[in-house]
Design a protein around this motif. Structure first.
Motif, PDB file in Angstrom:
ATOM      1  N   ALA A 186       0.833  -1.205   0.000  1.00  0.00           N
ATOM      2  CA  ALA A 186       0.000   0.000   0.000  1.00  0.00           C
ATOM      3  C   ALA A 186       0.869   1.257   0.000  1.00  0.00           C
ATOM      4  CB  ALA A 186      -0.919  -0.011   1.217  1.00  0.00           C
ATOM      5  N   GLN A 187       1.970   1.200   0.734  1.00  0.00           N
ATOM      6  CA  GLN A 187       2.889   2.343   0.730  1.00  0.00           C
ATOM      7  C   GLN A 187       3.527   2.531  -0.644  1.00  0.00           C
ATOM      8  OE1 GLN A 187       5.523   2.841   4.235  1.00  0.00           O
ATOM      9  NE2 GLN A 187       4.479   1.035   5.036  1.00  0.00           N
ATOM     10  N   ALA A 188       3.904   1.418  -1.272  1.00  0.00           N
ATOM     11  CA  ALA A 188       4.482   1.501  -2.618  1.00  0.00           C
ATOM     12  C   ALA A 188       3.488   2.117  -3.596  1.00  0.00           C
ATOM     13  CB  ALA A 188       4.922   0.118  -3.086  1.00  0.00           C
ATOM     14  N   ALA A 189       2.219   1.742  -3.464  1.00  0.00           N
ATOM     15  CA  ALA A 189       1.182   2.305  -4.337  1.00  0.00           C
ATOM     16  C   ALA A 189       1.055   3.813  -4.111  1.00  0.00           C
ATOM     17  CB  ALA A 189      -0.152   1.603  -4.076  1.00  0.00           C
ATOM     18  N   TRP A 190       1.160   4.237  -2.858  1.00  0.00           N
ATOM     19  CA  TRP A 190       1.126   5.672  -2.546  1.00  0.00           C
ATOM     20  C   TRP A 190       2.308   6.386  -3.202  1.00  0.00           C
ATOM     21  CZ3 TRP A 190       3.555   8.085   2.282  1.00  0.00           C
ATOM     22  CH2 TRP A 190       3.293   9.467   2.324  1.00  0.00           C
ATOM     23  N   HIS A 191       3.467   5.742  -3.166  1.00  0.00           N
ATOM     24  CA  HIS A 191       4.651   6.335  -3.787  1.00  0.00           C
ATOM     25  C   HIS A 191       4.441   6.524  -5.285  1.00  0.00           C
ATOM     26  CE1 HIS A 191       7.948   6.004  -0.614  1.00  0.00           C
ATOM     27  NE2 HIS A 191       6.786   5.823  -0.008  1.00  0.00           N
ATOM     28  N   TYR A 192       3.714   5.616  -5.896  1.00  0.00           N
ATOM     29  CA  TYR A 192       3.429   5.770  -7.324  1.00  0.00           C
ATOM     30  C   TYR A 192       2.670   7.063  -7.584  1.00  0.00           C
ATOM     31  CZ  TYR A 192       1.292   5.160 -11.873  1.00  0.00           C
ATOM     32  OH  TYR A 192       0.874   5.366 -13.167  1.00  0.00           O
ATOM     33  N   THR A 193       1.718   7.372  -6.710  1.00  0.00           N
ATOM     34  CA  THR A 193       0.955   8.615  -6.902  1.00  0.00           C
ATOM     35  C   THR A 193       1.838   9.845  -6.714  1.00  0.00           C
ATOM     36  OG1 THR A 193       0.245   8.849  -4.571  1.00  0.00           O
ATOM     37  CG2 THR A 193      -1.096   7.430  -5.998  1.00  0.00           C
ATOM     38  N   LEU A 194       2.916   9.705  -5.946  1.00  0.00           N
ATOM     39  CA  LEU A 194       3.808  10.835  -5.702  1.00  0.00           C
ATOM     40  C   LEU A 194       4.795  11.052  -6.848  1.00  0.00           C
ATOM     41  CD1 LEU A 194       4.693  10.224  -1.924  1.00  0.00           C
ATOM     42  CD2 LEU A 194       3.175  11.994  -2.837  1.00  0.00           C
ATOM     43  N   ILE A 195       5.223   9.970  -7.495  1.00  0.00           N
ATOM     44  CA  ILE A 195       6.301  10.093  -8.490  1.00  0.00           C
ATOM     45  C   ILE A 195       5.825   9.997  -9.932  1.00  0.00           C
ATOM     46  CG2 ILE A 195       7.926   9.091  -6.835  1.00  0.00           C
ATOM     47  CD1 ILE A 195       7.933   6.535  -8.536  1.00  0.00           C
ATOM     48  N   ARG A 196       4.579   9.635 -10.161  1.00  0.00           N
ATOM     49  CA  ARG A 196       4.148   9.367 -11.539  1.00  0.00           C
ATOM     50  C   ARG A 196       4.258  10.600 -12.442  1.00  0.00           C
ATOM     51  NH1 ARG A 196      -2.284   8.379 -10.287  1.00  0.00           N
ATOM     52  NH2 ARG A 196      -2.735  10.462  -9.427  1.00  0.00           N
ATOM     53  N   GLU A 197       4.111  11.810 -11.861  1.00  0.00           N
ATOM     54  CA  GLU A 197       4.245  13.033 -12.658  1.00  0.00           C
ATOM     55  C   GLU A 197       5.695  13.523 -12.712  1.00  0.00           C
ATOM     56  OE1 GLU A 197       1.798  14.151 -14.371  1.00  0.00           O
ATOM     57  OE2 GLU A 197       0.337  12.741 -13.522  1.00  0.00           O
ATOM     58  N   ARG A 198       6.562  12.867 -11.942  1.00  0.00           N
ATOM     59  CA  ARG A 198       7.998  13.199 -11.903  1.00  0.00           C
ATOM     60  C   ARG A 198       8.268  14.624 -11.423  1.00  0.00           C
ATOM     61  NH1 ARG A 198       7.026  10.022 -16.375  1.00  0.00           N
ATOM     62  NH2 ARG A 198       8.204   8.062 -16.461  1.00  0.00           N
ATOM     63  N   SER A 199       7.398  15.165 -10.606  1.00  0.00           N
ATOM     64  CA  SER A 199       7.627  16.505 -10.069  1.00  0.00           C
ATOM     65  C   SER A 199       8.711  16.447  -9.005  1.00  0.00           C
ATOM     66  CB  SER A 199       6.338  17.075  -9.460  1.00  0.00           C
ATOM     67  OG  SER A 199       6.008  16.393  -8.260  1.00  0.00           O
ATOM     68  N   ARG A 200       9.479  17.515  -8.899  1.00  0.00           N
ATOM     69  CA  ARG A 200      10.562  17.566  -7.915  1.00  0.00           C
ATOM     70  C   ARG A 200      10.023  17.354  -6.501  1.00  0.00           C
ATOM     71  NH1 ARG A 200      15.812  20.019  -7.982  1.00  0.00           N
ATOM     72  NH2 ARG A 200      15.404  20.674 -10.126  1.00  0.00           N
ATOM     73  N   ASP A 201       8.960  18.062  -6.150  1.00  0.00           N
ATOM     74  CA  ASP A 201       8.407  17.968  -4.792  1.00  0.00           C
ATOM     75  C   ASP A 201       7.846  16.584  -4.505  1.00  0.00           C
ATOM     76  OD1 ASP A 201       9.089  20.590  -4.325  1.00  0.00           O
ATOM     77  OD2 ASP A 201       7.073  21.389  -4.678  1.00  0.00           O
ATOM     78  N   GLY A 202       7.146  16.014  -5.474  1.00  0.00           N
ATOM     79  CA  GLY A 202       6.564  14.689  -5.272  1.00  0.00           C
ATOM     80  C   GLY A 202       7.623  13.619  -5.097  1.00  0.00           C
ATOM     81  N   CYS A 203       8.656  13.658  -5.916  1.00  0.00           N
ATOM     82  CA  CYS A 203       9.725  12.662  -5.813  1.00  0.00           C
ATOM     83  C   CYS A 203      10.495  12.811  -4.511  1.00  0.00           C
ATOM     84  CB  CYS A 203      10.676  12.792  -7.009  1.00  0.00           C
ATOM     85  SG  CYS A 203       9.929  12.335  -8.588  1.00  0.00           S
ATOM     86  N   PHE A 204      10.717  14.057  -4.090  1.00  0.00           N
ATOM     87  CA  PHE A 204      11.457  14.268  -2.840  1.00  0.00           C
ATOM     88  C   PHE A 204      10.635  13.805  -1.642  1.00  0.00           C
ATOM     89  CE2 PHE A 204      13.658  17.280   0.250  1.00  0.00           C
ATOM     90  CZ  PHE A 204      14.772  16.458   0.355  1.00  0.00           C
ATOM     91  N   LYS A 205       9.336  14.036  -1.669  1.00  0.00           N
ATOM     92  CA  LYS A 205       8.482  13.555  -0.582  1.00  0.00           C
ATOM     93  C   LYS A 205       8.499  12.029  -0.530  1.00  0.00           C
ATOM     94  CE  LYS A 205       3.857  13.714   1.398  1.00  0.00           C
ATOM     95  NZ  LYS A 205       2.485  14.287   1.301  1.00  0.00           N
ATOM     96  N   ALA A 206       8.441  11.399  -1.702  1.00  0.00           N
ATOM     97  CA  ALA A 206       8.479   9.927  -1.753  1.00  0.00           C
ATOM     98  C   ALA A 206       9.757   9.407  -1.121  1.00  0.00           C
ATOM     99  CB  ALA A 206       8.366   9.451  -3.199  1.00  0.00           C
ATOM    100  N   PHE A 207      10.873  10.050  -1.427  1.00  0.00           N
ATOM    101  CA  PHE A 207      12.138   9.630  -0.822  1.00  0.00           C
ATOM    102  C   PHE A 207      12.113   9.822   0.695  1.00  0.00           C
ATOM    103  CE2 PHE A 207      16.201  11.055   0.932  1.00  0.00           C
ATOM    104  CZ  PHE A 207      16.926   9.875   0.819  1.00  0.00           C
ATOM    105  N   ARG A 208      11.660  10.984   1.148  1.00  0.00           N
ATOM    106  CA  ARG A 208      11.730  11.321   2.571  1.00  0.00           C
ATOM    107  C   ARG A 208      10.887  10.402   3.450  1.00  0.00           C
ATOM    108  NH1 ARG A 208       9.479  15.467   4.026  1.00  0.00           N
ATOM    109  NH2 ARG A 208       8.587  16.310   2.108  1.00  0.00           N
TER     110      ARG A 208
END
Length: 286
Positions: free
Chosen positions: A244-266
């Motif tokens: 479920a967490q991995a699926a959430w990460h997909y929603t954060l990185i799918r647009e490849r936005s800087r903020d979304g990817c950084f949040k996924a990492f953090r």
């Protein structure tokens, strides 16, 4: 003056950003539990917890020295103490050496096998910062470095490193590839401009798909290893929570936005914590 220098040193080792050492800690701890088939004792828990914090801090010192010329051209890293000159290269290396020595003193309280493997762990930690100059997927090198607490845990508990430890290391390597590719996606534009090699650049438009495949692989390896060791329903529940967490990460990185990817990492340390908690509670329920 001394207080100001201390603040710079704390900034250098990312003291206010514990997510980094948590990424290292959870796999090392669940490896201890698996190697011991249950609670490994407070001595090893304390040694590996403190050792993880110390070695990650030492790694930050080496990394910032190695990357100081690159970091000044990256928005996210331009204000790091070594990059700005607020902390000298010599100071950073001395601090890193002191922290690594403190970690080694902790390892000396375990056994000969763990002590021997600690030298390999140190070597890989030193090599990684330079890998991005020569390796198209330096995240794989980081994956080995960030997973080396696993064989060390088995060495500390069992006196040798078994095949199971390497299987767990492989599973954790997939996780590191996932979260460090997310991290690399944040700096992709800057890294392309200055010529650094990263998985985000190498993978191109396949980056999101590969990240998600790595999450799945990490979960599958953990689940397969735990079969027969903890109750099957608990394996399924833990795998579902991690998924479920991995699926959430997909929603954060799918647009490849800087903020979304950084949040996924953090927030990735929660994925590791989930596998750790599943391991600990699974053995407790057995």
């Amino acid at each position: 003056m001394a207080q100001g220098k201390l603040a710079l040193y704390l900034d250098l080792i990312r003291w206010n950003r514990p997510a980094g050492w948590l990424l290292l800690l959870w796999p090392s701890l669940y490896a201890l539990w698996i190697a011991a088939a249950g609670f490994p004792g407070w001595h090893l828990v304390v040694v590996f917890t403190l050792g993880t914090v110390l070695m990650r801090s030492a790694g930050c010192c080496v990394n910032d020295v190695a990357d100081r010329e690159f970091d000044r051209h990256v928005k996210r890293t331009a204000q790091r103490p070594v990059t700005t000159g607020a902390v000298s290269v010599r100071e950073a290396l001395v601090l890193g050496a002191v922290l690594a020595l403190a970690a080694f003193v902790l390892v000396l309280t375990t056994n000969a096998a763990a002590i021997a493997w600690s030298f390999a762990a140190l070597a890989i930690s030193v090599i990684y910062p330079y890998a991005k100059r020569y390796v198209s997927m330096p995240q794989a090198v980081l994956g080995v470095a960030f997973s080396f607490g696993i064989p060390m845990a088995f060495a500390a508990v069992q006196g040798h490193v078994t095949l199971l430890a390497w299987v767990l290391l492989l599973g954790n390597l997939f996780w590191v590839l996932a979260y460090d590719t997310e991290y690399a996606m944040v700096d992709r534009d800057d890294d392309l401009r200055i010529g650094i090699k990263t998985s985000a650049i190498t993978l191109g438009r396949a980056d999101v798909a590969v990240v998600m495949a790595c999450y799945v692989a990490a979960i599958v390896v953990w689940a397969v290893v735990m079969v027969g060791r903890i109750p099957a329903p608990w394996i399924a529940l833990t795998a579902a929570a991690a998924g479920a967490q991995a699926a959430w990460h997909y929603t954060l990185i799918r647009e490849r936005s800087r903020d979304g990817c950084f949040k996924a990492f953090r927030v990735n340390h929660w994925f590791g914590f989930t596998l750790f908690a599943g391991t600990v509670l699974g053995y407790a329920l057995n």
